[in-house]
Design an enzyme around this catalytic site. Structure first.
Site, mmCIF file in Angstrom:
data_model
loop_
_atom_site.group_PDB
_atom_site.id
_atom_site.type_symbol
_atom_site.label_atom_id
_atom_site.label_comp_id
_atom_site.label_asym_id
_atom_site.label_seq_id
_atom_site.Cartn_x
_atom_site.Cartn_y
_atom_site.Cartn_z
ATOM 1 N NE ARG A 16 -3.493 -2.198 2.878
ATOM 2 C CZ ARG A 16 -3.229 -3.346 3.496
ATOM 3 N NH1 ARG A 16 -2.050 -3.556 4.044
ATOM 4 N NH2 ARG A 16 -4.152 -4.285 3.582
ATOM 5 C CE LYS A 43 -6.179 -0.524 4.937
ATOM 6 N NZ LYS A 43 -7.459 -0.939 4.365
ATOM 7 C CG HIS A 115 -5.334 -0.059 -4.566
ATOM 8 N ND1 HIS A 115 -4.963 -0.436 -3.294
ATOM 9 C CD2 HIS A 115 -6.213 -1.006 -4.991
ATOM 10 C CE1 HIS A 115 -5.587 -1.544 -2.964
ATOM 11 N NE2 HIS A 115 -6.352 -1.915 -3.976
ATOM 12 N NE ARG A 118 -2.988 -3.782 -1.211
ATOM 13 C CZ ARG A 118 -2.382 -4.475 -0.268
ATOM 14 N NH1 ARG A 118 -1.061 -4.524 -0.226
ATOM 15 N NH2 ARG A 118 -3.069 -5.137 0.651
ATOM 16 C CG HIS A 141 -5.970 -8.672 2.060
ATOM 17 N ND1 HIS A 141 -6.124 -9.126 0.768
ATOM 18 C CD2 HIS A 141 -5.777 -7.332 1.955
ATOM 19 C CE1 HIS A 141 -6.044 -8.106 -0.069
ATOM 20 N NE2 HIS A 141 -5.827 -7.009 0.638
ATOM 21 C CE1 TYR A 150 -6.306 -5.824 -5.223
ATOM 22 C CE2 TYR A 150 -6.479 -7.102 -3.210
ATOM 23 C CZ TYR A 150 -6.360 -5.885 -3.855
ATOM 24 O OH TYR A 150 -6.291 -4.739 -3.118
#
Length: 167
Positions: A16, A43, A115, A118, A141, A150
């Site tokens: 990211r 994150k 993005h 990614r 994730h 994805y």
């Protein structure tokens, strides 16, 4: 040189923008089981270690050598070209990464955001038969449903179960 290192890091590691901006010089120098790794702060303050791709690693090393901050282990890995604030060099911002990707993609005749790199990396890994659970971990994730976004393999007709049936 910096821009090539940034683009390679995004494309080979599916980071990211914020993750890339948080990288320090030290974060690019981790080694696990004899393999260079990036220490990524993701994150939710989750840390993950991502093997450093050889192409990206070489570009980062060359960039650090030319930029002259290879010895500043606690300093930002990727820095803006100009820093008017003085003092310790600040990291490039997520907005700076966005603008960099837009600039280079526009030069190629299309405009994408960071993005998209990614998403491209994740899709590419899945297309080359990477295990979806490993891709989930690689992307940071917490839920595999997010990773499935994805996964474009289900949209390719040749991968349909229709063609897997044999009697």
């Amino acid at each position: 040189m910096r821009d090539r290192a940034i683009l390679a890091t995004l494309l080979y590691h599916a980071l990211r923008r914020e993750e890339l901006c948080k990288l320090t010089v030290r974060d690019a120098r981790h080694e696990r089981r004899g393999v260079p790794h990036l220490k990524v702060s993701g994150k939710g303050e989750k840390t993950r270690y991502v093997p450093l791709h050889g192409v990206a690693g070489d570009l980062i090393a060359e960039y650090l050598k030319k930029a002259g901050h290879a010895a500043d282990h606690a300093g930002a890995l990727f820095r803006p070209l100009r820093n008017s604030r003085g003092g310790r060099e600040k990291a490039i911002t997520p907005d700076g990464i966005y603008k960099l990707v837009r600039k280079y993609s526009a030069a190629l005749g299309f405009e994408i955001g960071a993005h998209a790199l990614r998403a491209t990396a994740a899709t590419n890994a899945l297309d080359h038969e990477a295990d979806i659970a490993k891709v989930q971990e690689w992307l940071g994730h917490s839920n595999i449903a997010t990773t499935r976004i994805y996964d474009q393999r289900k949209t390719r007709p040749e991968d349909s179960p229709t063609f897997k049936v044999a009697y």
